[in-house]
Enzyme design. Structure first.
Site: not given
Ligand code: LLP
Length: 403
Positions: A222, A263-265, A302, A332, A360
């Site tokens: 997050g 857990e960074p994405g 997004r 469309c 994403y």
């Molecule tokens: N850990 C868990 C359990 C999660 O559910 C998520 C994201 C992450 C880590 C990674 O979060 P991040 O660091 O990427 O914010 N599709 C949406 C974001 C949904 C995230 C879902 N879970 C977007 O494009 O903003």
């Protein structure tokens, strides 16, 4: 120093591979990983890349080469991680709402599992008891991040076991002698304020004494990254210090210390990615000028799904007069990438770059309107290479014929 691909590099890639195309910059991922390890060096921390943001196998291999671990959200992601060469001990499976059979598969694979329902925790207890250490995903009842659609920790969220059900959790732990190794929470995405993470850890502190075998507090992902020049990323060094102070204020019994997992994405892969598109048509509807591009919500959902802002630049006319354009897709549906956005004069055929497309982006793409998914290209050490070919018409029929 900011690490990013230049306009010339991006234009060369657009010319070489065609558009639409996703481009990822390896060194940017590395720079982001180093920011994490350096900020959290004052704590005992492990980083798990939340690969749901981008699972291209070459990206997974690159992330692994940095020494990063991996967080998966489905058993298929676990299999991809294994395929990319991650050791099961580097793999975390943070489930939500899954069937117990996926948990059994994950146990067979030897990965660590965070369980998010009392129902699956009970089944886990019946099947494995004390034999296989487990994690528990809690719902902290914290509203975090800017967007309700991606918030997961609030008190109406489906994610995690509500903290107020801690008695039910403890009953199961006792009944099945569960070996609880991690407590997990994830409050949402785009969280700028360190205080949100600190609030999360405060909630966990109350529970720690009930889990004598606990080794880890997993604070999820997050972290915010800037999507526009006005935005700032989560101040990680400040967060690290605040977490350290929180630990100092809550000394654990017997001098025990706990590891922190993240857990960074987005933090790792959002800014490394660019979606390059070409302008198909210009259309003046008298109120605004549309620049219709050869992409849409099928490639980057997004903006449509979350009203997300993505910076856009006209790569092929950098000296053009700045004017407002509404950038739309070819689907469309109303798939607007940006409304009345100031861009260098856009002409048909121009190449636009859509920024922050790594997380994403491709991962949430689809074949809506029977459109094809684009290629993915990785730039590393100044060299570009194809890491996924663009789909072709035959791919649309691949799973439907000769059954
Ligand atoms: N850990 C868990 C359990 C999660 O559910 C998520 C994201 C992450 C880590 C990674 O979060 P991040 O660091 O990427 O914010 N599709 C949406 C974001 C949904 C995230 C879902 N879970 C977007 O494009 O903003």
């Amino acid at each position: 120093m900011s690490v990013q691909l230049t306009r010339e590099q991006l234009l060369t890639i657009a010319r070489e591979y065609g558009t639409p195309v996703y481009v990822y910059h390896a060194e940017k991922i590395k720079a982001q990983f180093q920011k994490l390890t350096s900020a959290f060096s004052i704590l005992d921390t492990k980083i798990f890349y939340a690969c749901k943001a981008l699972t291209n196998i070459q990206i997974l291999r690159y992330v692994k080469s940095l020494g990063c671990n991996i967080d998966c959200s489905s058993f298929n992601e676990v299999q991809l991680a294994l395929h990319a060469g991650f050791d099961p001990r580097q793999i975390l499976y943070t489930s939500n709402g899954i069937s117990f059979s996926e948990i059994q598969d994950a146990v067979k694979a030897g990965v660590h599992i965070n369980i998010d329902s009392l129902s699956n925790l009970e089944k886990f207890g019946q099947a494995y008891g004390h034999d296989y250490p487990v994690g528990i995903r809690l719902r902290p009842n914290i509203m975090a991040g800017g967007n309700m659609k991606i918030a997961t920790g609030h008190d109406r969220s489906k994610f995690g076991i509500p903290v107020e059900q801690h008695r039910e959790i403890l009953n199961l732990v006792q009944q099945y002698q569960l070996h609880v190794r991690t407590l997990h929470l994830h409050s949402g995405s785009d969280i700028k304020e360190p205080e949100v993470f600190v609030k999360g850890i405060e909630i966990l502190f109350d529970l720690i004494p009930h889990f004598p075998e606990l080794e880890v507090l997993d604070l999820g992902g997050g972290f915010k990254v800037p999507y526009s020049s006005e935005e700032k990323e989560t101040p990680l060094p400040e967060l690290a210090h605040q977490l350290k102070s929180a630990f100092d204020l809550h000394p654990l019994a017997n001098g025990k210390s706990l590891q922190i997992w993240f857990e960074p994405g987005k933090f790792l892969v959002s800014e490394c990615g660019y979606l390059l598109v070409s302008v198909n048509v210009l259309k003046d509807n008298t109120k605004e000028v549309f620049a219709g591009v050869n992409s849409g919500l099928n490639h980057l959902i997004r903006p449509t799904l979350y009203d997300a802002y993505h910076r856009i630049e006209n790569l092929s006319n950098p000296d053009g007069v700045m004017k407002p354009f509404t950038v739309t897709g070819y689907i469309c549906e109303t798939d607007t990438f940006a409304t009345d956005r100031l861009l260098n004069q856009v002409r048909e055929g121009d190449v636009l770059a859509i920024y922050n497309a790594g997380a994403y982006g491709f991962e949430m793409s689809s074949n809506y309107n029977s459109r094809l998914k684009p290629a993915e290209v990785l730039v590393e050490g100044g060299m570009s290479r194809l890491i996924r070919r663009a789909e072709q018409f035959e791919d649309l029929l691949r799973f439907q014929e000769n059954l």
